[in-house]
Design a protein around this motif. Structure first.
Motif, mmCIF file in Angstrom:
data_model
loop_
_atom_site.group_PDB
_atom_site.id
_atom_site.type_symbol
_atom_site.label_atom_id
_atom_site.label_comp_id
_atom_site.label_asym_id
_atom_site.label_seq_id
_atom_site.Cartn_x
_atom_site.Cartn_y
_atom_site.Cartn_z
ATOM 1 N N CYS A 173 0.828 -1.209 0.000
ATOM 2 C CA CYS A 173 0.000 0.000 0.000
ATOM 3 C C CYS A 173 0.861 1.256 0.000
ATOM 4 C CB CYS A 173 -0.942 -0.013 1.200
ATOM 5 S SG CYS A 173 -2.259 -1.245 1.083
ATOM 6 N N ILE A 184 -6.587 3.871 -2.789
ATOM 7 C CA ILE A 184 -6.053 2.514 -2.712
ATOM 8 C C ILE A 184 -7.181 1.549 -2.388
ATOM 9 C CG2 ILE A 184 -4.540 0.959 -1.414
ATOM 10 C CD1 ILE A 184 -2.624 3.325 -1.065
ATOM 11 N N LYS A 185 -7.232 0.470 -3.139
ATOM 12 C CA LYS A 185 -8.118 -0.657 -2.848
ATOM 13 C C LYS A 185 -7.247 -1.782 -2.322
ATOM 14 C CE LYS A 185 -11.080 -4.093 -5.151
ATOM 15 N NZ LYS A 185 -11.486 -4.661 -6.465
ATOM 16 N N THR A 186 -7.600 -2.334 -1.162
ATOM 17 C CA THR A 186 -6.758 -3.379 -0.594
ATOM 18 C C THR A 186 -7.575 -4.290 0.305
ATOM 19 O OG1 THR A 186 -4.604 -3.789 0.445
ATOM 20 C CG2 THR A 186 -6.006 -2.106 1.468
ATOM 21 N N GLU A 195 -5.263 -2.705 10.521
ATOM 22 C CA GLU A 195 -5.761 -2.008 9.331
ATOM 23 C C GLU A 195 -5.647 -0.496 9.509
ATOM 24 O OE1 GLU A 195 -7.482 -2.396 5.392
ATOM 25 O OE2 GLU A 195 -6.725 -3.894 6.799
ATOM 26 N N ILE A 199 -3.723 2.145 7.037
ATOM 27 C CA ILE A 199 -4.380 3.322 6.457
ATOM 28 C C ILE A 199 -3.621 4.598 6.816
ATOM 29 C CG2 ILE A 199 -6.485 4.732 6.585
ATOM 30 C CD1 ILE A 199 -8.030 2.036 6.893
ATOM 31 N N VAL A 202 -0.323 5.465 4.680
ATOM 32 C CA VAL A 202 -0.336 5.894 3.277
ATOM 33 C C VAL A 202 -0.627 7.387 3.161
ATOM 34 C CG1 VAL A 202 -0.996 3.617 2.437
ATOM 35 C CG2 VAL A 202 -2.783 5.324 2.863
ATOM 36 N N VAL A 207 -8.519 4.944 1.461
ATOM 37 C CA VAL A 207 -8.342 3.497 1.367
ATOM 38 C C VAL A 207 -9.712 2.837 1.404
ATOM 39 C CG1 VAL A 207 -7.409 1.432 2.490
ATOM 40 C CG2 VAL A 207 -6.048 3.547 2.407
ATOM 41 N N THR A 209 -11.649 -1.074 1.119
ATOM 42 C CA THR A 209 -11.307 -2.481 1.258
ATOM 43 C C THR A 209 -12.121 -3.344 0.304
ATOM 44 O OG1 THR A 209 -12.864 -2.835 3.088
ATOM 45 C CG2 THR A 209 -10.630 -2.169 3.646
ATOM 46 N N ALA A 232 -11.269 2.898 6.998
ATOM 47 C CA ALA A 232 -11.458 2.776 5.555
ATOM 48 C C ALA A 232 -12.561 3.720 5.100
ATOM 49 C CB ALA A 232 -11.808 1.339 5.178
#
Length: 263
Positions: A173, A184-186, A195, A199, A202, A207, A209, A232
């Motif tokens: 990431c 960002i997709k994660t 998590e 987040i 970055v 972000v 998910t 997120a």
């Protein structure tokens, strides 16, 4: 505010600043289960659920363009690359990554944003180096024409035993952020604090998910709630939305998890 920022803001709700996006890009890289029928009919049902955005491939955007040409509807997010996600194909042919669409073509197709893979720790020689370079070059070109890029940072490479390893996923990431991702997709790693750390590290990039393989509805909702609790800015869920019997009910439930009582 630049054109890129204007387009990116469209995929987030104006009240909650969060987003529920349905991923409908699986047909390009994964086997499709029996019984789904005409994909454009299914896409119409997804649109009717009114998510903030729908992630889809070029062919589905072209076939379903009429579904996006209305005020207040979901924003089209275009998948512009391809990789070997099908386990059988990966076993037979190995890992590979290719960019399929240029930023200009994505803009001409009507995409509000695009999404690209960043696949951590593949076994194929040179694949990760090429992947990083191609995504970085695409981002630079996309920003020149005001097109935001969502980078899907994962540990889907064949070297990984644990695709949700928090330490390794944090690195992927951060690489995505450093090469210019607008969002960002994660994975949700299964732990709220881990998590949250991912987040935070970055910076100020949203972000979202991903949902992963089909799972029990109550488990899907629980994990979605934890992902939002971790910070997120939304969910990008696919098979756990359109591969279930009560698709409308699931979409309503996930949207409520993302937005609370604000919508």
């Amino acid at each position: 505010m630049t054109g890129k920022n204007i387009r990116l803001s469209r995929i987030f709700d104006s009240k909650t600043n969060r987003s529920f996006i349905v991923a409908f890009d699986h047909g390009q890289s994964l086997p499709i289960p029996d019984g789904l029928g005409n994909p454009v009919d299914l896409l119409e049902r997804i649109v009717a659920g009114n998510p903030e955005g729908i992630l889809l491939n070029r062919g589905m955007l072209e076939q379903g363009a009429h579904l996006f040409g209305r005020r207040g509807g979901p924003e089209p997010i275009l998948r512009v690359d391809w990789t070997t996600l099908d386990p059988n194909m990966k076993k037979e042919m190995g890992e590979a990554y290719r960019v399929l669409t240029t930023p200009q073509e994505a803009l001409e197709l009507g995409a509000t944003a695009v999404c690209m893979y960043l696949i951590g720790r593949p076994a194929a020689d040179g694949m990760f180096y090429d992947n990083v370079q191609e995504v970085a070059h695409f981002i630079a070109e996309a920003h020149q024409i005001g097109l935001p890029v969502i980078v899907e940072a994962t540990l889907w490479g064949m070297r990984n035993e644990d695709q949700k390893d928090p330490k390794l996923l944090r690195q992927m990431c951060r690489i995505a952020a450093e090469i210019g991702a607008d969002a960002i997709k994660t994975e949700y790693v299964g732990d709220v604090e881990a998590e949250r750390t991912l987040i935070e590290e970055v910076g100020n990039i949203p972000v979202l998910t991903l949902g992963g393989s089909a799972a029990d509805r109550s488990e899907v909702s629980r994990l979605a709630g934890e992902a939002i609790e971790s910070g997120a800015r939304g969910l990008i869920y696919g098979r756990n939305v359109w591969q279930v019997e009560d698709m409308a009910g699931v979409m309503k439930e996930l949207s409520a998890i993302v937005h609370g009582d604000a919508k």
